[in-house]
Scaffold this motif. Sequence first.
Motif, PDB file in Angstrom:
ATOM      1  N   PRO A 159       9.059  -8.082 -12.210  1.00  0.00           N
ATOM      2  CA  PRO A 159       8.841  -8.152 -10.760  1.00  0.00           C
ATOM      3  C   PRO A 159       7.562  -7.467 -10.314  1.00  0.00           C
ATOM      4  CG  PRO A 159      10.979  -7.178 -11.281  1.00  0.00           C
ATOM      5  CD  PRO A 159      10.286  -7.381 -12.567  1.00  0.00           C
ATOM      6  N   MET A 160       6.942  -6.671 -11.186  1.00  0.00           N
ATOM      7  CA  MET A 160       5.723  -5.997 -10.779  1.00  0.00           C
ATOM      8  C   MET A 160       4.474  -6.818 -11.122  1.00  0.00           C
ATOM      9  SD  MET A 160       6.927  -3.605  -9.202  1.00  0.00           S
ATOM     10  CE  MET A 160       5.419  -2.773  -8.705  1.00  0.00           C
ATOM     11  N   ASP A 161       4.651  -7.986 -11.708  1.00  0.00           N
ATOM     12  CA  ASP A 161       3.497  -8.808 -12.069  1.00  0.00           C
ATOM     13  C   ASP A 161       2.909  -9.496 -10.841  1.00  0.00           C
ATOM     14  OD1 ASP A 161       3.470  -8.176 -14.667  1.00  0.00           O
ATOM     15  OD2 ASP A 161       4.457  -9.988 -15.389  1.00  0.00           O
ATOM     16  N   GLU A 162       1.617  -9.806 -10.966  1.00  0.00           N
ATOM     17  CA  GLU A 162       0.981 -10.577  -9.908  1.00  0.00           C
ATOM     18  C   GLU A 162       1.394 -12.037 -10.033  1.00  0.00           C
ATOM     19  OE1 GLU A 162      -2.638  -8.962 -11.377  1.00  0.00           O
ATOM     20  OE2 GLU A 162      -3.244  -8.441  -9.337  1.00  0.00           O
ATOM     21  N   ARG A 180       0.812  -1.223   0.000  1.00  0.00           N
ATOM     22  CA  ARG A 180       0.000   0.000   0.000  1.00  0.00           C
ATOM     23  C   ARG A 180       0.844   1.271   0.000  1.00  0.00           C
ATOM     24  NH1 ARG A 180      -4.917  -2.581   3.368  1.00  0.00           N
ATOM     25  NH2 ARG A 180      -5.803  -3.605   1.543  1.00  0.00           N
ATOM     26  N   ILE A 206      -0.593 -10.521   1.722  1.00  0.00           N
ATOM     27  CA  ILE A 206      -0.278  -9.392   0.833  1.00  0.00           C
ATOM     28  C   ILE A 206      -1.087  -9.468  -0.458  1.00  0.00           C
ATOM     29  CG2 ILE A 206       2.086  -9.158   1.727  1.00  0.00           C
ATOM     30  CD1 ILE A 206       2.781 -10.098  -1.294  1.00  0.00           C
ATOM     31  N   GLY A 207      -1.829 -10.554  -0.682  1.00  0.00           N
ATOM     32  CA  GLY A 207      -2.731 -10.593  -1.822  1.00  0.00           C
ATOM     33  C   GLY A 207      -2.243 -11.432  -2.982  1.00  0.00           C
ATOM     34  N   ALA A 208      -1.339 -12.381  -2.719  1.00  0.00           N
ATOM     35  CA  ALA A 208      -0.966 -13.304  -3.780  1.00  0.00           C
ATOM     36  C   ALA A 208      -2.222 -14.047  -4.248  1.00  0.00           C
ATOM     37  CB  ALA A 208       0.072 -14.305  -3.276  1.00  0.00           C
ATOM     38  N   LEU A 209      -2.256 -14.385  -5.529  1.00  0.00           N
ATOM     39  CA  LEU A 209      -3.499 -14.862  -6.120  1.00  0.00           C
ATOM     40  C   LEU A 209      -3.597 -16.379  -6.105  1.00  0.00           C
ATOM     41  CD1 LEU A 209      -3.240 -12.464  -9.100  1.00  0.00           C
ATOM     42  CD2 LEU A 209      -4.927 -12.308  -7.279  1.00  0.00           C
ATOM     43  N   ALA A 210      -4.808 -16.867  -6.322  1.00  0.00           N
ATOM     44  CA  ALA A 210      -5.003 -18.308  -6.424  1.00  0.00           C
ATOM     45  C   ALA A 210      -5.048 -18.736  -7.887  1.00  0.00           C
ATOM     46  CB  ALA A 210      -6.287 -18.710  -5.726  1.00  0.00           C
ATOM     47  N   TYR A 211      -5.586 -17.871  -8.750  1.00  0.00           N
ATOM     48  CA  TYR A 211      -5.669 -18.212 -10.168  1.00  0.00           C
ATOM     49  C   TYR A 211      -4.946 -17.147 -10.980  1.00  0.00           C
ATOM     50  CZ  TYR A 211      -7.580 -19.004 -14.819  1.00  0.00           C
ATOM     51  OH  TYR A 211      -7.714 -19.228 -16.176  1.00  0.00           O
ATOM     52  N   MET A 244       3.494  -1.069  -4.385  1.00  0.00           N
ATOM     53  CA  MET A 244       3.976  -2.130  -5.265  1.00  0.00           C
ATOM     54  C   MET A 244       2.832  -3.037  -5.726  1.00  0.00           C
ATOM     55  SD  MET A 244       7.376  -3.434  -3.373  1.00  0.00           S
ATOM     56  CE  MET A 244       8.661  -2.354  -2.816  1.00  0.00           C
ATOM     57  N   LEU A 268       7.559  -8.418  -6.460  1.00  0.00           N
ATOM     58  CA  LEU A 268       8.508  -7.627  -5.685  1.00  0.00           C
ATOM     59  C   LEU A 268       8.036  -7.456  -4.240  1.00  0.00           C
ATOM     60  CD1 LEU A 268      11.188  -6.305  -6.369  1.00  0.00           C
ATOM     61  CD2 LEU A 268       9.984  -4.143  -6.596  1.00  0.00           C
TER      62      LEU A 268
END
Lengths: 311, 284
Positions: B228-231, B129, B215-220, B133, B138
């Motif tokens: 490095p800025m990609d999900e 936040r 931190i919001g890492a995704l499942a799909y 980022m 990253l």
Amino acid sequence: MKKFILLTAISVSLASCGNQKNENSSGISIDGSSTVYPVTEAIAEEYRTVAPDTDVTIGVSGTGGGFQKFGRGEVAITNASRPIKEDERAIAEENGISFVELEVAYDGLAVIVHPENDWVSCFTVDQLKRIWEPSAQGNIKRWNQIDPTWPDEEIRLYGPGVASGTFDYFTEAIVGTSGSSRGDYTASEDDNVLVQGVSGDKYGLGFFGLAYYEENSDKLKMVAVDGGEGCIEPSAQTVSDGSYAPLSRPLYIYVNSSSLDNPEVIDFVNFYLTEASDLLDDVGYVPLTDEEYEREQAKFAAFVEQKANQQ
Amino acid sequence: MNNIRKNRIKDQVFKFWGIACTFLGLILLMIFIGSIIVDGVQRIDWSFITSLPSRKAERAGIYTALMGSVWILIFTTIIALPLGIAAAIYLEEYAKESKLASLLEVNISNLAGVPSIIYGLLGLEVFVRIMEMGASVLAGSFTLALLILPIVIVSTRESIKAVPKSIRDASFALGASKWQTVSQQLLPASFGGILTGIILALSRAVGETAPLIVIGALAYVPFAPESPMDEFSVLPIQIFNWISRPQHGFETNAAAAIIVLLLITFIMNGIAVYFRNRWQSKLK
């Protein structure tokens, strides 16, 4: 030592050039309920066959966590297993976010006991309430306290954890107030743990999503629920026509209006509402009726139009 | 005589008790790994490694999660390595006697015991936040780097300490400055040990789920990270997600993904052991 400096320099420069990507990204970001996740994942997977260039990403922060991000405008769509709460709505409005709520599927909550349990085949809502309401904690401990003909054995309870939308929904439907429940039961966010618990406990009682019963029907026994119109077992039929009351519930997606600037979002949501009924069987949920999907499509179309008129 | 015999018996009893204790953990681990392999090994093939997540268990794969884990590992290393080594050198060589140093030391050992989810909350607020980022590779790497930093610092200090005093003294006697001694003598001599510590710390990081979910890492995610800025998603999240699905086919997938994750950590630990051995023989 030089290597470290070089590596640090690389990481910093990579970080700075990566920043630009986020701004003109054309992806669709989705977050929210882990209950709705399999539905949205199925849609996203299928959507790739018609729009391979659109990157759909899905997180599983839970219904509450999803609404939190949605209210900050961090995601375009959020999955929800219950309607948005007043305080969540207030936060979204404060941040100038308007949105539309769309029903996408039904989920039945199955009330489950051990297969060797031969004394109960139907609960009334009142009985379930007496078992699960907060004042039952420490008081209702044995089966025969609910019905004198039932055995004098300890009743052991299994249910989802307090952070899940399933918990909110069950307490709302049975006890009357969302989130109000006794606390002395075995809680797990993972429904398979609940399946394990009840299937190994002759005097156990639990509730969880219908799909988990259907996959494990050989080691569990489903109990019908009497919501005032006789005992009704949950099935695709009774969940979808609403007769399995009050434990059948709709699942939702919420769409942020500012995300509609990206035409891919509109296309994706339309795809969602037209294809869902064919894909839901794979993931174990019950589709809405065709008329209901048409109603939701019309609702979304009106939302898109309203947004277009504002500009 | 009698007393001696008694003591010998006690000694034997304790020896077997010790053996039982040693093997308890190992045997449990073998049973666990055995059952995972039985469940999952037939599911591992090339398409499992290269396929995207899917609603159908038999079509689903771990490609994006595996790639996410690799990216996270690389960037966590890039971030944690210089920070950890520099901090350790400072504490070990420059700040040895001061009060500040002992205060720092206590805090670093405390940090090593902080639950990982707390680091997740820190990462969410600071990296995701405030530093904007987003839920990127990253941000995840910075969070995990913080998580393993105490381990890196402690193991680096131990390796530097293990360098014989004679080397240090010889360097100073020849007129080398502190920095010259550190960079020309101490670091090369202790590098094997430092690397071992870092690799072991990383093999802990690769199994972390909680801080990354926070931190919001995704499942799909249908794509592997390209910057490095990609999900991203990571293997433990994919495993957790599969285990909680109702369809039984996903259990097999989860077992197969666990085997892949275990392989990664075993390989990393193997590399760590290799470096340690090579470094030890070099010192002698």
